[in-house]
Enzyme design. Structure first.
Site, PDB file in Angstrom:
ATOM      1  N   PRO A  80     -24.009 -44.912  -2.230  1.00 32.26           N
ATOM      2  CA  PRO A  80     -24.263 -46.348  -2.335  1.00 32.26           C
ATOM      3  C   PRO A  80     -25.597 -46.760  -1.723  1.00 32.26           C
ATOM      4  O   PRO A  80     -25.938 -46.354  -0.606  1.00 32.26           O
ATOM      5  CB  PRO A  80     -23.095 -46.958  -1.566  1.00 32.26           C
ATOM      6  N   CYS A  81     -26.345 -47.548  -2.469  1.00 38.06           N
ATOM      7  CA  CYS A  81     -27.731 -47.836  -2.102  1.00 38.06           C
ATOM      8  C   CYS A  81     -27.898 -49.083  -1.258  1.00 38.06           C
ATOM      9  O   CYS A  81     -28.995 -49.364  -0.813  1.00 38.06           O
ATOM     10  CB  CYS A  81     -28.582 -47.966  -3.361  1.00 38.06           C
ATOM     11  N   GLN A  82     -26.840 -49.850  -1.012  1.00 36.16           N
ATOM     12  CA  GLN A  82     -27.020 -51.115  -0.312  1.00 36.16           C
ATOM     13  C   GLN A  82     -27.628 -50.939   1.078  1.00 36.16           C
ATOM     14  O   GLN A  82     -28.332 -51.799   1.569  1.00 36.16           O
ATOM     15  CB  GLN A  82     -25.689 -51.859  -0.197  1.00 36.16           C
TER      16      GLN A  82
ATOM     17  N   PHE B   8     -29.997 -48.975   1.909  1.00 36.27           N
ATOM     18  CA  PHE B   8     -31.435 -48.770   1.846  1.00 36.27           C
ATOM     19  C   PHE B   8     -32.145 -49.906   1.150  1.00 36.27           C
ATOM     20  O   PHE B   8     -33.348 -50.062   1.261  1.00 36.27           O
ATOM     21  CB  PHE B   8     -31.755 -47.489   1.074  1.00 36.27           C
ATOM     22  N   SER B   9     -31.434 -50.693   0.372  1.00 38.83           N
ATOM     23  CA  SER B   9     -32.044 -51.655  -0.535  1.00 38.83           C
ATOM     24  C   SER B   9     -32.869 -52.697   0.196  1.00 38.83           C
ATOM     25  O   SER B   9     -32.499 -53.199   1.252  1.00 38.83           O
ATOM     26  CB  SER B   9     -30.969 -52.366  -1.359  1.00 38.83           C
TER      27      SER B   9
END
Length: 367
Positions: free
Chosen positions: A86-88, A90-91
């Site tokens: 899940p990228c949240q 790093f976003s």
């Protein structure tokens, strides 16, 4: 698309944080690569797992990956492990990234790489990952496990996706041939300047969606694709007036100029930033990044190039590079989330072809 037939002479693939399976599709479908067979997948989104199983066979399970690993599962042997933790965390859209526990989900990913005996792996994430401390941690762990590592931010438009979606791609392979990994990333196939580059031109919004008729209804339909998820919304009168006030290629600033009386006050007070909000896509360019709420124009440049409406689910899926025969499962909101979170299949296919070549060289060296 689904086939349970055992495929001979194909590399065995595990997809973690698999979502709907955009990356799986790029690796397994002959229209993109087709040199891999998905034998197992994991995701914690029930609707996404239904979609994955519908298209690739009953190989994917719905679970939290850390809980699953704690249960000491029998992890199948594989040639490669792929996935997008899940990228949240790093976003750039997440302003409270410090201490986000989702940053650590690369660790169970690498556990599965080790336990499956894989000779290669691929991690996909937002471009911010490449300059984060976590990238150094991932690289260090991979080297400890005997992998060579390369990473690059790739633009999906450079690989035949009608969308300028930039993502960090990290690859690792066992060091049978050091030189073979030095030419990463895969060669681009498309370009914004094709005349000088000698490549195909970037695919545009027009290429992707111009043949679709006007959408009908506001719900998923029981009909053949592409019209099954090509439905509209029921805008309020004020929303419709706002759409009409945005000219081709325009955005919220044009709305404010043309119709200040129906422009949200928060936008009027905010003089800068957010140039894509309430914007129209351009016919002659790739789309902007498709996110999970593409059906809400206030979230980005998601208005149709010339119709007074947001883009539909089918249009969003095409702008991601999904073929019409890929079957999405779940509600409207669940399908939108699957589309926006996916890896564009053509980008997955370019990476897959590159990784298949690496695995072939690795096997020849090992022999």
């Amino acid at each position: 698309m689904k086939s349970d037939k055992v495929k001979q002479n194909k590399y065995k693939l595990i997809d973690l944080f698999a979502g709907a399976g955009g990356l799986t599709l790029g690796f397994t479908d002959g229209r993109f690569s087709g040199e891999f067979e998905c034998i197992f997948g994991v995701d914690n989104d029930p609707a996404a797992v239904l979609t994955h199983n519908e298209n690739f066979g009953d190989h994917s399970i719905c679970t939290n990956i850390e809980d699953w690993l704690d249960s000491e599962p029998n992890i199948p042997r594989a040639d490669i492990v792929v996935g997008g933790p899940p990228c949240q965390g790093f976003s750039l859209l997440n302003k409270n990234r410090e201490g986000d526990q989702r940053r650590a989900l690369w660790e169970p990913f690498m556990d599965v790489v080790e336990l499956s005996g894989a000779s290669a792996f691929v991690i996909e994430n937002v471009q911010g990952l490449l300059k984060s401390p976590e990238f150094s941690d991932i690289e260090k762990k991979a080297i400890e496990l005997g992998f060579l590592v390369k990473a690059k931010v790739l633009n999906s438009a450079d690989y035949g996706v009608p969308q300028t979606r930039k993502r960090t791609i990290i690859i690792g392979c066992k060091p049978a041939n050091v030189e073979s990994i030095l030419d990463f990333p895969p060669s681009k196939t498309h370009s914004a300047t094709p005349e000088s580059d000698g490549l195909l031109p970037w695919k545009t919004v027009y290429d992707a969606i111009s043949d679709l008729p006007d959408p009908e209804g506001t719900s998923i339909r029981r009909c053949d694709p592409p019209l099954d998820i090509h439905f509209g919304r029921s805008p309020t009168a004020i929303s419709l007036e706002r759409y009409k006030a945005v000219p081709p290629g325009g955005n919220r600033f044009d709305l404010q100029k043309n119709a200040p009386h129906i422009t949200p006050q928060c936008w009027i007070k905010k003089k800068s930033g957010g140039t894509d909000l309430f914007g129209r896509l351009w016919w002659d360019r790739p789309s902007v990044t498709i996110r999970t709420e593409f059906f809400k124009p206030e979230k980005g440049r998601y208005l149709h190039p010339d119709k007074n409406r947001p883009i539909t689910h089918r249009e969003a899926a095409r702008l991601m590079g999904f073929p019409d025969d890929f079957k999405f499962m779940g509600s409207k909101i669940q399908i939108a989330r699957q589309i926006g979170n996916a890896v564009p299949p053509p980008l997955g296919g370019a990476i897959a072809s590159y990784m298949a070549d690496l695995l072939s060289k690795h096997k020849k060296k090992a022999a």
